[in-house]
Design a protein around this motif. Structure first.
Motif, PDB file in Angstrom:
ATOM      1  N   ARG A  79     -28.632   1.720 -34.809  1.00 42.93           N
ATOM      2  CA  ARG A  79     -28.982   3.126 -34.457  1.00 42.93           C
ATOM      3  C   ARG A  79     -30.190   4.227 -35.220  1.00 42.93           C
ATOM      4  O   ARG A  79     -31.052   5.076 -34.901  1.00 42.93           O
TER       5      ARG A  79
ATOM      6  N   ASP B 149     -30.212  -5.389 -27.225  1.00 41.10           N
ATOM      7  CA  ASP B 149     -31.161  -3.910 -26.519  1.00 41.10           C
ATOM      8  C   ASP B 149     -28.894  -3.129 -27.160  1.00 41.10           C
ATOM      9  O   ASP B 149     -27.977  -3.755 -26.210  1.00 41.10           O
ATOM     10  N   LEU B 150     -29.319  -2.108 -27.516  1.00 42.63           N
ATOM     11  CA  LEU B 150     -28.047  -1.515 -27.598  1.00 42.63           C
ATOM     12  C   LEU B 150     -27.501  -0.537 -26.934  1.00 42.63           C
ATOM     13  O   LEU B 150     -26.121   0.067 -26.815  1.00 42.63           O
ATOM     14  N   ARG B 151     -28.055  -0.392 -25.639  1.00 44.13           N
ATOM     15  CA  ARG B 151     -27.975   0.575 -24.605  1.00 44.13           C
ATOM     16  C   ARG B 151     -26.548  -0.469 -23.698  1.00 44.13           C
ATOM     17  O   ARG B 151     -25.841   0.159 -23.215  1.00 44.13           O
TER      18      ARG B 151
ATOM     19  N   ASP C  21     -24.879  -2.069 -36.432  1.00 47.46           N
ATOM     20  CA  ASP C  21     -24.976  -1.191 -34.997  1.00 47.46           C
ATOM     21  C   ASP C  21     -26.076   0.200 -35.608  1.00 47.46           C
ATOM     22  O   ASP C  21     -26.675   0.961 -34.356  1.00 47.46           O
TER      23      ASP C  21
ATOM     24  N   GLY D  89     -33.414   0.492 -27.108  1.00 45.60           N
ATOM     25  CA  GLY D  89     -32.718   2.286 -27.593  1.00 45.60           C
ATOM     26  C   GLY D  89     -33.521   2.887 -25.984  1.00 45.60           C
ATOM     27  O   GLY D  89     -34.066   2.898 -25.490  1.00 45.60           O
TER      28      GLY D  89
ATOM     29  N   TYR E  96     -37.030   7.442 -32.663  1.00 41.83           N
ATOM     30  CA  TYR E  96     -37.410   8.012 -30.963  1.00 41.83           C
ATOM     31  C   TYR E  96     -38.123   9.338 -32.141  1.00 41.83           C
ATOM     32  O   TYR E  96     -39.081   9.846 -31.206  1.00 41.83           O
TER      33      TYR E  96
ATOM     34  N   LEU F 261     -34.060   2.802 -35.115  1.00 34.76           N
ATOM     35  CA  LEU F 261     -34.018   3.586 -33.755  1.00 34.76           C
ATOM     36  C   LEU F 261     -34.417   5.179 -33.639  1.00 34.76           C
ATOM     37  O   LEU F 261     -35.389   5.555 -32.860  1.00 34.76           O
ATOM     38  N   SER F 262     -33.521   5.738 -33.795  1.00 32.78           N
ATOM     39  CA  SER F 262     -33.560   7.506 -34.510  1.00 32.78           C
ATOM     40  C   SER F 262     -34.295   7.538 -34.955  1.00 32.78           C
ATOM     41  O   SER F 262     -35.412   9.049 -34.327  1.00 32.78           O
TER      42      SER F 262
END
Length: 496
Positions: free
Chosen positions: A64, A127-129, A60, A156, A71, A67-68
């Motif tokens: 992330r 979906d990490l959220r 995970d 994310g 982002y 995803l960062s």
């Protein structure tokens, strides 16, 4: 204890010993090995409990991080005018993220910010959220065993008020990184398990297994030869449970050795007594024939003593025969009948200390007409043994201070029991002898004594269903020894 005696007396005892040695020689899955494997298993179980969440969190976090990076790339792409972002820059941003497509969801629309080669299909959406632990675990499991061409889309948080950011990527790099971390954690877990298990087994071996091995080895060796006092365990003196077990085992083994030695002594003595009694019976029979001739002697003393001599010889012959019978089975059961106790006491006293031939007085305090139910021969033997003990004590040590040498016999009824007491004025019974007073070979305190008289008396009394005891000494120093015999009596209806 009886089991040990039976085994030692069987002709196949050597076979049992060889079987025991065979069992001892077999390879065993010992406690040390079992403990080592158990500790390793427990440590590995604990490591697995830590290992699984660690691998899940690593995957995970790896997603992330992607995803960062996406982002950041989204901020760059959103800030620059569309015409200012070249295809080369867009591809570099995608390569830095490790993605094929970056999509921004905002205000109900989906906008592709950057795209490279489009995959034919997406294998999983993650979906990490909102992912729960079970969902994280299942997704990690799929990643670990996925093929190298699997495609994953991760959702994310989005920048600048967007609803979500989507990153579609190949799952191969995540799988490779996951395998590396999983192998590293597993290796560390195995090393930790081995170290902890080795330390635990070392401590257990020193504190538990080695003392237990010493205990079991001693039990096995002692069981092979329970009569050998040299095999009694020597307690280590430790205060823990195994130390106390060693002390208890040493006490039990010492008692067992003494019991077996005593039983062996009794067996040998029984054989010797049987042989002696066989020949003694023949000698007494010859003496009986000679004593019959005393009836023709005119001397008054001979006329008075001849019947008693004949009766004594008859009783001795019957006793020899009873002893031989006892050596084959058990003592003859009592045959109680109503007897005059006062006359029985006079007969026993005359046998122990004939009148006019001794300096010790035997006083018969039994009231005239006192009758009780008992076997005459058994009761005679009981009283003779007790009186003879008193006579020998008085002969050896003399009477207590301020008293004359005498033995007193008294009797009374107590409920349904007849109570007979025989008291001497001797020095009394030493405290060290009282505990095993009625045990064969353990109560004699006089030189040459066999230690059988009181044991025989106790057996005969118990055969009647009664009891015999040595009363506690009085506070004064002139009490001597008092034996109390309690014999159950028939009820009047039964007696009639």
């Amino acid at each position: 204890m009886r089991d040990f005696i039976t085994v030692n007396q069987q002709p196949d005892a050597g076979k049992g010993s060889s079987q025991l040695q065979g069992l001892r020689g077999r390879p065993r899955f010992g406690l040390a090995t079992r403990t080592l494997l158990s500790v390793i298993a427990f440590v590995m179980a604990a490591e697995i409990i830590i290992y699984v969440p660690l691998v899940v969190n690593f995957r995970d976090n790896w997603l992330r991080n992607r995803l960062s990076a996406a982002y950041t790339a989204t901020l760059v792409l959103e800030a620059a005018p569309r015409a200012m972002v070249s295809e080369q820059l867009s591809r570099q941003l995608l390569d830095s993220v490790g993605a094929r497509i970056i999509v921004l969801q905002a205000h109900g629309t989906r906008q592709i910010l950057a795209a490279a080669s489009l995959p034919p299909a997406v294998d999983e959406f993650y979906d990490l959220r909102q992912a729960t632990f079970l969902q994280q675990l299942a997704s990690t499991w799929r990643t670990y065993f996925a093929d190298d061409h699997r495609v994953l889309t991760v959702f994310g948080a989005a920048p600048m008020g967007g609803e979500a950011i989507e990153v579609t990527m190949d799952e191969g790099p995540a799988k490779a990184a996951l395998h590396v971390v999983a192998a590293r954690v597993l290796t560390i877990s195995m090393i930790v398990s081995a170290i902890v298990a080795a330390l635990a087994v070392t401590i257990l071996n020193l504190l538990v297994l080695r003392p237990m091995r010493r205990l079991t080895t001693n039990i096995t060796e002692f069981g092979a030869d329970p009569e050998n006092a040299n095999r009694i365990i020597v307690p280590s003196g430790q205060t823990h449970e195994i130390g106390r077990a060693e002390e208890a085992l040493a006490t039990m083994q010492d008692t067992l050795v003494r019991e077996l030695t005593q039983k062996k002594h009794l067996a040998a003595l029984g054989l010797a007594v049987a042989k002696i009694n066989h020949d003694l019976r023949n000698m007494l029979a010859s003496a009986q024939l000679l004593s019959d001739r005393l009836a023709n002697v005119t001397d008054p003393l001979a006329q008075r003593l001849a019947p008693k001599l004949v009766a004594t010889l008859d009783r001795a012959i019957r006793f020899c025969q009873a002893t031989l019978t006892y050596g084959r089975a058990t003592d003859e059961a009592p045959k109680p009948r109503l007897i005059d106790l006062r006359a029985a006491v006079d007969e026993a006293a005359e046998s122990v200390c004939p009148s006019g031939l001794g300096r010790i007085a035997i006083i018969n305090d039994v009231s005239s007409g006192f009758s009780l139910w008992a076997d005459p021969e058994h009761l005679f033997r009981v009283m003779v043994n007790l009186m003879r003990n008193g006579v020998e004590a008085l002969d050896r040590a003399g009477p207590a201070r301020g008293r004359t040498a005498q033995i007193r016999v008294s009797a009374q009824f107590g409920g349904d029991d007849a109570i007979l007491e025989i008291t001497d004025t001797g020095p009394g019974v030493p405290p060290s002898v009282r505990a095993q007073l009625f045990t064969p070979f353990s109560s004699s305190s006089r030189p040459g004594g066999s230690g059988l008289g009181l044991a025989i008396a106790a057996d005969l009394v118990r055969a009647h269903g009664g009891s015999i005891e040595l009363l506690p000494e009085a506070d004064d120093e002139t009490a001597g020894a008092t034996f109390r015999i309690t014999l159950p009596q028939r009820r009047p209806a039964a007696a009639a």
